[in-house]
Design a protein around this motif. Sequence first.
Motif, PDB file in Angstrom:
ATOM      1  N   ASN A 104       0.849  -1.189   0.000  1.00 50.36           N
ATOM      2  CA  ASN A 104       0.000   0.000   0.000  1.00 50.36           C
ATOM      3  C   ASN A 104       0.884   1.238   0.000  1.00 50.36           C
ATOM      4  N   ALA A 110       5.934   3.607   0.658  1.00 50.01           N
ATOM      5  CA  ALA A 110       5.455   2.340   0.108  1.00 50.01           C
ATOM      6  C   ALA A 110       5.635   1.290   1.196  1.00 50.01           C
ATOM      7  N   TRP A 137      -2.095   3.757  -7.172  1.00 43.69           N
ATOM      8  CA  TRP A 137      -2.711   3.184  -5.975  1.00 43.69           C
ATOM      9  C   TRP A 137      -3.984   3.928  -5.572  1.00 43.69           C
ATOM     10  N   THR A 138      -3.938   5.247  -5.585  1.00 44.80           N
ATOM     11  CA  THR A 138      -5.077   6.030  -5.109  1.00 44.80           C
ATOM     12  C   THR A 138      -6.246   6.016  -6.087  1.00 44.80           C
ATOM     13  N   GLY A 150      -7.128   3.539  -8.019  1.00 46.18           N
ATOM     14  CA  GLY A 150      -7.807   2.253  -7.884  1.00 46.18           C
ATOM     15  C   GLY A 150      -8.496   1.778  -9.145  1.00 46.18           C
ATOM     16  N   SER A 189      -5.289  -2.031 -10.809  1.00 41.87           N
ATOM     17  CA  SER A 189      -4.379  -1.073 -10.169  1.00 41.87           C
ATOM     18  C   SER A 189      -3.409  -1.777  -9.221  1.00 41.87           C
ATOM     19  N   GLY A 190      -3.866  -2.819  -8.542  1.00 43.69           N
ATOM     20  CA  GLY A 190      -2.984  -3.543  -7.633  1.00 43.69           C
ATOM     21  C   GLY A 190      -1.820  -4.176  -8.359  1.00 43.69           C
ATOM     22  N   ALA A 231       0.506  -1.358  -9.695  1.00 46.57           N
ATOM     23  CA  ALA A 231       1.299  -0.790  -8.598  1.00 46.57           C
ATOM     24  C   ALA A 231       2.418  -1.746  -8.205  1.00 46.57           C
TER      25      ALA A 231
END
Length: 265
Positions: free
Chosen positions: A18, A91, A128-129, A131, A135-136, A139
């Motif tokens: 995250n 991070a 990340w923000t 989404g 996105s996961g 990232a």
Amino acid sequence: MLDLNILSAKDITVKNLNVYGNPMPIIPPDVCHCRKGMRLYSRFFYIVSGEMLFDKGTEKELRAVSGDIVYLPYDIEYESEWTEPGSFLTANFIINDPSVVFSDRICIAVHDSSGGYLRSFRRLLDIWTKGAFNSGLKALSVFMDLLSDIAEETSRSGLAGRFSDISDGIMQIESRFYEDISVEELARMCSVSPATFRRKFRHYSEYSPITYRNYLRCKRAKELMESGEYNVTEASLAVGFDDLSYFNRVFVRFFGENPSVVAKK
């Protein structure tokens, strides 16, 4: 001191990634007391602006300034204090293998003198923000590239000093061991003679440059065969050996057993 050499020896995956950045400027004095169990993850903490002091007044005291990327180990106890108004990007992540430890104490991983790392952190935060779809995964891809860049830079820094004049050649062997780069070409990269490169490389490794390259090839071939996805021929070709019988001889010399035995395990 951060040690990322373990990344070349182990296959790692990252979970629970995250990313966060402070929405408002941090105004000193801003003190954080982190206790055991509070942060069950490791962090790369980028100081965008300002200055921080970790573990003030102790033997572990560390001052970090704008452009520093601070590594904070998993579940570590510490105290931090902002000494100048600032901002950060962080991070947070967990490595799948608990034996993978980059450092047992807080340290500065690298200093971002060119701004390249800041662009990566900002891209990571943006992905990340937002989404968006996948996105996961996106990232994670950016983070692994970031980790690779930090590993390469820390490796270069570790070669500074005693091996600084042949560090470029060493890095070429270690990152391109599957290619047939000659000692003459490596020496030209370092602006030294082939004889000088060979002599100085012997001080870096117990092997000659070519023998060390073959060791790295065989080591990677062993990993490929142990994965169960490659047979002997496929593994030898993947790492740069065109002659299977030669690969077998070299492999036995390094590991004391025939590659076919490894492939069957």
